[in-house]
Enzyme design. Structure first.
Site, PDB file in Angstrom:
ATOM      1  CD  GLU A  38     -14.195 -31.459  81.128  1.00 54.53           C
ATOM      2  OE1 GLU A  38     -14.612 -30.227  81.614  1.00 54.53           O
ATOM      3  OE2 GLU A  38     -14.912 -32.423  81.136  1.00 54.53           O
ATOM      4  CB  CYS A 209     -35.203 -28.043  92.622  1.00 58.49           C
ATOM      5  SG  CYS A 209     -34.706 -26.683  91.571  1.00 58.49           S
TER       6      CYS A 209
END
Length: 354
Positions: A38, A209
């Site tokens: 990460e 969306c």
């Protein structure tokens, strides 16, 4: 089925069929491996990170090994990834995990964010992926997906927009399979809901969306306000001694290229003979100065124009009393040091010129 459940179910169904499951840090999932991946993935593409991650893991296989390493060694294995404060914070956090948490990652987002370099989103990724803790994330990919799906205007770096996106991310994060959901959202942003030319026809969220419905996906997320980057200039002195070694200086631990080794710098070099003070008691008389073509290295906050200057000096004139700040670096048999990217580039050219 609630909207939140429907959203996460749709995302997870897509992940089961299309998500990435063979990335190196997914092979053996541990808090340490997720954490390192990460941090490396911040501001850096997956394809670039993979070889760095594999090499880093071979050298620093666990948090205790990383904590006990020298900073120079850590920076050496980070060299080329940029944003070197990430590596320094990684090293500091490893030491803190060993000293304060008995070598174990603390099992909560609240505790994870107390470690250097771990923000709320990174903590959420570590907690959800490696510990199964329900925790939302909001990295760049997730910001883009949520901004488009919910048509959230404005630049995500603005606090009011960030606050709104965090609330949405928390609302939509499921109570189960939270690690898969976290990876799925990152994958959607990286593989489908891309910054340019998103593959809306392949997106599982296309029907919900709002940006797609309006046909204005490119407007989301809002762009960062433009600013003109200032320009700075410096000359880097590539000093060669009689043994064919070049002089390196360790940079301060904070600031640009913090903790890395670089060529000595001067802001206004004389085109004739010159002397560089490397310490109070050390002076190097230089000869045969050769100015190379300048080039530009751009940081996030300014442009740096670098003029390389090749020069020669006799090692007989020098005693490097402080090896923590100065090193003669063998071009033929290099030391494992963290080097700034422009220095690595110049090293190759310098070696070829000798």
């Amino acid at each position: 089925m609630s909207l939140e459940t429907s959203f996460s179910t749709t995302v997870l169904n897509w992940f089961d069929q299309h998500g990435r499951k063979q990335l190196p840090w997914q092979e053996t999932i541990t808090p340490y491996r997720v954490w390192v991946s990460e941090i490396m993935l911040q501001q850096t593409q997956v394809a670039t990170v993979i070889p760095y991650f594999q090499r880093f893991m071979r050298r620093f296989c666990d948090v205790a090994t990383l904590a006990s390493a020298e900073e120079d060694d850590v920076l050496h294995y980070w060299s080329g990834l940029g944003y070197y404060s990430r590596a320094r914070n990684l090293h500091k956090a490893a030491k803190q995990i060993v000293s304060e948490f008995n070598g174990q990652f603390p099992p909560s987002v609240q505790a994870l964010v107390t470690l250097p370099g771990i923000g709320l989103s990174t903590a959420g990724a570590i907690a959800s992926i490696s510990m199964g803790i329900r925790a939302p994330i909001l990295d760049g990919n997730v910001k883009r997906v949520l901004s488009r799906v919910k048509a959230i205007p404005g630049w995500p770096g603005k606090s009011s927009v960030t606050k709104k996106l965090w609330a949405i991310a928390d609302e939509l994060t499921p109570d189960t399979r939270t690690g898969d959901y976290t990876q799925a959202m990152m994958d959607l942003g990286a593989m489908v809901c891309t910054r340019t030319n998103p593959l809306c026809s392949a997106c599982p969220l296309v029907e919900d969306c709002l940006a797609n419905q309006a046909g204005n996906q490119a407007q989301y997320p809002g762009r960062k306000p433009k600013k003109t980057l200032p320009e700075k200039s410096v000359s880097m002195l590539m000093i060669i001694n009689e043994q064919g070694e070049t002089l390196l200086q360790k940079r301060p631990s904070t600031g640009v290229w913090g903790g890395l080794w670089s060529f000595p710098e001067t802001s206004a070099p004389d085109k004739g003979a010159m002397t560089i003070d490397t310490a109070v008691t050390i002076k190097l008389p230089l000869r045969q100065l050769e100015h190379w073509r300048p080039f530009r290295h751009t940081f996030s906050h300014y442009h740096l124009d670098i003029t390389p200057i090749k020069a020669f000096s006799s090692k007989a004139h020098v005693r490097l009393d402080d090896a923590r700040k100065w090193r003669w670096y063998q071009l033929e048999n290099p030391l494992e040091l963290g080097l700034a990217a422009p220095v690595t580039r110049l090293m190759k050219k310098l070696k070829a010129s000798l």
